[in-house]
Design a protein around this motif. Structure first.
Motif, PDB file in Angstrom:
ATOM      1  N   LYS A 253       6.265 -11.321 -24.006  1.00  0.00           N
ATOM      2  CA  LYS A 253       5.490 -12.115 -24.967  1.00  0.00           C
ATOM      3  C   LYS A 253       3.997 -11.798 -24.900  1.00  0.00           C
ATOM      4  O   LYS A 253       3.224 -12.306 -25.711  1.00  0.00           O
ATOM      5  N   GLU A 254       3.572 -10.989 -23.927  1.00  0.00           N
ATOM      6  CA  GLU A 254       2.156 -10.640 -23.836  1.00  0.00           C
ATOM      7  C   GLU A 254       1.800  -9.584 -24.880  1.00  0.00           C
ATOM      8  O   GLU A 254       2.676  -8.896 -25.402  1.00  0.00           O
ATOM      9  N   SER A 255       0.515  -9.441 -25.154  1.00  0.00           N
ATOM     10  CA  SER A 255       0.082  -8.424 -26.110  1.00  0.00           C
ATOM     11  C   SER A 255       0.309  -7.017 -25.566  1.00  0.00           C
ATOM     12  O   SER A 255       0.521  -6.067 -26.328  1.00  0.00           O
ATOM     13  N   VAL A 256       0.233  -6.860 -24.235  1.00  0.00           N
ATOM     14  CA  VAL A 256       0.561  -5.597 -23.566  1.00  0.00           C
ATOM     15  C   VAL A 256       1.653  -5.886 -22.554  1.00  0.00           C
ATOM     16  O   VAL A 256       1.507  -6.779 -21.720  1.00  0.00           O
ATOM     17  N   ASN A 257       2.736  -5.126 -22.627  1.00  0.00           N
ATOM     18  CA  ASN A 257       3.865  -5.388 -21.729  1.00  0.00           C
ATOM     19  C   ASN A 257       4.009  -4.260 -20.712  1.00  0.00           C
ATOM     20  O   ASN A 257       3.028  -3.848 -20.120  1.00  0.00           O
ATOM     21  N   ALA A 258       5.200  -3.771 -20.502  1.00  0.00           N
ATOM     22  CA  ALA A 258       5.421  -2.766 -19.461  1.00  0.00           C
ATOM     23  C   ALA A 258       4.790  -1.430 -19.846  1.00  0.00           C
ATOM     24  O   ALA A 258       5.062  -0.894 -20.919  1.00  0.00           O
ATOM     25  N   THR A 259       3.940  -0.892 -18.965  1.00  0.00           N
ATOM     26  CA  THR A 259       3.396   0.449 -19.129  1.00  0.00           C
ATOM     27  C   THR A 259       3.674   1.224 -17.845  1.00  0.00           C
ATOM     28  O   THR A 259       3.799   0.640 -16.767  1.00  0.00           O
ATOM     29  N   LEU A 260       3.742   2.547 -17.972  1.00  0.00           N
ATOM     30  CA  LEU A 260       4.084   3.366 -16.804  1.00  0.00           C
ATOM     31  C   LEU A 260       3.033   3.289 -15.687  1.00  0.00           C
ATOM     32  O   LEU A 260       3.400   3.220 -14.511  1.00  0.00           O
ATOM     33  N   PRO A 261       1.723   3.281 -15.966  1.00  0.00           N
ATOM     34  CA  PRO A 261       0.772   3.136 -14.859  1.00  0.00           C
ATOM     35  C   PRO A 261       0.939   1.823 -14.108  1.00  0.00           C
ATOM     36  O   PRO A 261       0.868   1.791 -12.871  1.00  0.00           O
ATOM     37  N   VAL A 262       1.171   0.727 -14.826  1.00  0.00           N
ATOM     38  CA  VAL A 262       1.438  -0.555 -14.171  1.00  0.00           C
ATOM     39  C   VAL A 262       2.709  -0.460 -13.342  1.00  0.00           C
ATOM     40  O   VAL A 262       2.771  -0.923 -12.197  1.00  0.00           O
ATOM     41  N   GLY A 263       3.749   0.150 -13.919  1.00  0.00           N
ATOM     42  CA  GLY A 263       4.996   0.315 -13.181  1.00  0.00           C
ATOM     43  C   GLY A 263       4.805   1.123 -11.914  1.00  0.00           C
ATOM     44  O   GLY A 263       5.365   0.792 -10.862  1.00  0.00           O
ATOM     45  N   LEU A 264       3.999   2.186 -11.992  1.00  0.00           N
ATOM     46  CA  LEU A 264       3.756   3.012 -10.814  1.00  0.00           C
ATOM     47  C   LEU A 264       3.038   2.219  -9.725  1.00  0.00           C
ATOM     48  O   LEU A 264       3.369   2.335  -8.538  1.00  0.00           O
ATOM     49  N   ALA A 265       2.056   1.398 -10.117  1.00  0.00           N
ATOM     50  CA  ALA A 265       1.378   0.561  -9.126  1.00  0.00           C
ATOM     51  C   ALA A 265       2.357  -0.389  -8.451  1.00  0.00           C
ATOM     52  O   ALA A 265       2.311  -0.598  -7.231  1.00  0.00           O
ATOM     53  N   MET A 266       3.282  -0.957  -9.219  1.00  0.00           N
ATOM     54  CA  MET A 266       4.243  -1.910  -8.660  1.00  0.00           C
ATOM     55  C   MET A 266       5.269  -1.233  -7.755  1.00  0.00           C
ATOM     56  O   MET A 266       5.614  -1.750  -6.688  1.00  0.00           O
ATOM     57  N   VAL A 267       5.762  -0.048  -8.152  1.00  0.00           N
ATOM     58  CA  VAL A 267       6.761   0.601  -7.310  1.00  0.00           C
ATOM     59  C   VAL A 267       6.127   1.124  -6.024  1.00  0.00           C
ATOM     60  O   VAL A 267       6.792   1.186  -4.973  1.00  0.00           O
ATOM     61  N   ARG A 268       4.848   1.467  -6.053  1.00  0.00           N
ATOM     62  CA  ARG A 268       4.193   1.872  -4.807  1.00  0.00           C
ATOM     63  C   ARG A 268       3.970   0.670  -3.892  1.00  0.00           C
ATOM     64  O   ARG A 268       4.015   0.805  -2.659  1.00  0.00           O
ATOM     65  N   ALA A 269       3.772  -0.503  -4.480  1.00  0.00           N
ATOM     66  CA  ALA A 269       3.735  -1.721  -3.664  1.00  0.00           C
ATOM     67  C   ALA A 269       5.112  -1.978  -3.037  1.00  0.00           C
ATOM     68  O   ALA A 269       5.211  -2.359  -1.866  1.00  0.00           O
ATOM     69  N   ILE A 270       6.169  -1.742  -3.806  1.00  0.00           N
ATOM     70  CA  ILE A 270       7.536  -1.886  -3.276  1.00  0.00           C
ATOM     71  C   ILE A 270       7.754  -0.925  -2.115  1.00  0.00           C
ATOM     72  O   ILE A 270       8.328  -1.287  -1.084  1.00  0.00           O
ATOM     73  N   ARG A 271       7.298   0.303  -2.279  1.00  0.00           N
ATOM     74  CA  ARG A 271       7.459   1.292  -1.205  1.00  0.00           C
ATOM     75  C   ARG A 271       6.695   0.870   0.043  1.00  0.00           C
ATOM     76  O   ARG A 271       7.205   0.977   1.175  1.00  0.00           O
ATOM     77  N   ALA A 272       5.473   0.370  -0.136  1.00  0.00           N
ATOM     78  CA  ALA A 272       4.692  -0.078   1.022  1.00  0.00           C
ATOM     79  C   ALA A 272       5.358  -1.254   1.717  1.00  0.00           C
ATOM     80  O   ALA A 272       5.376  -1.330   2.950  1.00  0.00           O
ATOM     81  N   TYR A 273       5.915  -2.173   0.942  1.00  0.00           N
ATOM     82  CA  TYR A 273       6.599  -3.330   1.537  1.00  0.00           C
ATOM     83  C   TYR A 273       7.839  -2.876   2.306  1.00  0.00           C
ATOM     84  O   TYR A 273       8.122  -3.378   3.402  1.00  0.00           O
ATOM     85  N   HIS A 274       8.557  -1.915   1.744  1.00  0.00           N
ATOM     86  CA  HIS A 274       9.739  -1.385   2.441  1.00  0.00           C
ATOM     87  C   HIS A 274       9.350  -0.709   3.752  1.00  0.00           C
ATOM     88  O   HIS A 274      10.013  -0.894   4.782  1.00  0.00           O
ATOM     89  N   GLU A 275       8.274   0.047   3.735  1.00  0.00           N
ATOM     90  CA  GLU A 275       7.821   0.707   4.959  1.00  0.00           C
ATOM     91  C   GLU A 275       7.387  -0.312   6.005  1.00  0.00           C
ATOM     92  O   GLU A 275       7.553  -0.092   7.212  1.00  0.00           O
ATOM     93  N   GLN A 276       6.853  -1.436   5.556  1.00  0.00           N
ATOM     94  CA  GLN A 276       6.380  -2.468   6.474  1.00  0.00           C
ATOM     95  C   GLN A 276       7.521  -3.315   7.031  1.00  0.00           C
ATOM     96  O   GLN A 276       7.507  -3.711   8.198  1.00  0.00           O
ATOM     97  N   THR A 277       8.536  -3.623   6.194  1.00  0.00           N
ATOM     98  CA  THR A 277       9.560  -4.607   6.579  1.00  0.00           C
ATOM     99  C   THR A 277      10.974  -4.056   6.665  1.00  0.00           C
ATOM    100  O   THR A 277      11.837  -4.660   7.307  1.00  0.00           O
ATOM    101  N   GLY A 278      11.239  -2.927   5.998  1.00  0.00           N
ATOM    102  CA  GLY A 278      12.587  -2.393   5.957  1.00  0.00           C
ATOM    103  C   GLY A 278      13.444  -2.945   4.835  1.00  0.00           C
ATOM    104  O   GLY A 278      14.587  -2.513   4.667  1.00  0.00           O
ATOM    105  N   TYR A 279      12.916  -3.867   4.028  1.00  0.00           N
ATOM    106  CA  TYR A 279      13.706  -4.482   2.962  1.00  0.00           C
ATOM    107  C   TYR A 279      13.457  -3.789   1.624  1.00  0.00           C
ATOM    108  O   TYR A 279      12.335  -3.385   1.310  1.00  0.00           O
ATOM    109  N   LEU A 280      14.537  -3.662   0.847  1.00  0.00           N
ATOM    110  CA  LEU A 280      14.492  -3.012  -0.453  1.00  0.00           C
ATOM    111  C   LEU A 280      14.283  -4.074  -1.531  1.00  0.00           C
ATOM    112  O   LEU A 280      15.063  -5.020  -1.640  1.00  0.00           O
ATOM    113  N   ILE A 281      13.265  -3.896  -2.340  1.00  0.00           N
ATOM    114  CA  ILE A 281      12.942  -4.839  -3.400  1.00  0.00           C
ATOM    115  C   ILE A 281      13.207  -4.175  -4.746  1.00  0.00           C
ATOM    116  O   ILE A 281      12.880  -3.012  -4.954  1.00  0.00           O
TER     117      ILE A 281
END
Length: 348
Positions: A253-281
């Protein structure tokens, strides 16, 4: 620690292979991935994630989408994978029980029989991972897809803005779970991110996770409203620390929704969390993903950045309403060499 971060005061082969088996919708243990239990809010870890280079992310996205070309049988196989990763969605003000039943019927039979036969799928079932609806339609969706392996997701917590009292938002989660939803898509109040109120945001998401019980929690950040990739990254990390099973870009519903740069920032956060905790998000881009080509771009990003495990519905979803129609058109073109009209591919 910087003042800005500190909490504010007061398929890649031509052969289509079966997906991993999934239990019936709304049964216990319907997700194979060990759930993220969360962790204590760690502002030091959050501080380490605050430097986000937008230019570098945009360059990386550009290389991913330009140098990866998926053609012919390989493309058909990847598009079938895209179908299996969809949360087939209807979130309109004019939704009715009948419209939701039609959506669920489409989820149960996403491709015309002549297409499945021409693709040689045999007994292989290709279905969306879930249907996603407003709370009043959860019970209807559960009834239609019961026993199919298709999950039922409910958008919750005063979707799409998240500005109702917390008690109201938690009660909405509990009501959807009671009606049979096994996935809950919640929205965060974006103002908590702008105010750097990380503890308050963490506490709210943690309570949402508790209200979900066994249902999986997908946290919608509303990235189009968050202004910067730094905000997106930090909000992603807080959501995962609080126990999110998935992080999701947008409400649609936002004026700007999913974009690839935003997605890349989020998946790199997922990777960092996995490296820190071992859990897959898990990760769910939503909003504006309406063409087969765009879905392939997202699959390439996931494969390159997080690897093969993130091409399964337990860890990746598309929030989509019109995407399935375009994928069907592309598959028919693959078979016949001709594009068909949208009306040949019935949708809710």
């Amino acid at each position: 620690m910087s003042g800005k971060l500190r909490e504010a005061e007061n398929p890649s082969s031509a052969t289509v292979t079966p997906l991993p088996s999934r239990m019936a919708a709304n049964a216990a243990d319907t997700h194979a991935i060990v759930r993220n239990p969360g962790m204590a809010l760690d502002l030091g870890f959050l501080e380490s994630m605050r430097s986000v280079n937008r230019s570098a992310l945009e360059r990386r996205v550009g290389t991913l989408t330009k140098r990866r070309s998926i053609k012919a049988d390989n493309q058909a196989a990847w598009l079938l994978r895209s179908i299996s990763l969809m949360d087939l969605t209807t979130l309109n003000s004019n939704d009715t029980d009948e419209r939701v039943r039609r959506l669920c019927a489409k989820a149960l039979n996403p491709l015309r029989r002549d297409l499945t036969e021409a693709l040689g799928l045999g007994e292989v079932l290709i279905r969306p991972a879930a249907v996603c609806v407003y709370h009043p339609f959860v019970a209807t969706a559960v009834e239609v897809v019961k026993g199919s392996g298709i999950h039922v997701a409910a958008v919750s917590t005063a979707f799409p803005h998240g500005l109702a009292p917390l008690s109201t938002r938690l009660a909405e989660i509990e009501a959807s779970v009671s009606d049979g939803a096994d996935e809950i898509d919640v929205v965060i109040p974006r103002g908590l991110v702008f105010g750097a109120k990380w503890q308050e945001l963490y506490d709210e998401i943690k309570q949402m996770r508790a209200a979900c019980g066994e249902a999986h929690l997908k946290v919608i950040l509303g990235t189009g409203d968050l202004a910067t990739l730094r905000n997106v990254t930090l909000a992603s990390m807080v959501a995962m620390m609080a126990g999110a099973d998935f992080i999701k870009t947008s409400t649609g519903k936002e004026s700007v929704n999913a974009t690839l740069p935003v997605g890349l920032a989020m998946v790199r956060a997922i990777r960092a969390y996995h490296e820190q905790t071992g859990y897959l998000i898990g990760f769910k881009p939503a909003g504006g993903i309406s063409t087969a080509k765009v879905s392939l771009d997202w699959l390439v990003l996931m494969k390159e950045e997080l690897g093969r495990p993130w091409l399964e519905p337990e860890l990746f979803r598309f929030g989509a309403s019109s995407l399935l129609t375009d994928i069907e058109r592309q598959l028919e073109h693959h078979i016949s060499g001709r594009y068909s009209a949208n009306h040949r591919h019935a949708m809710a």
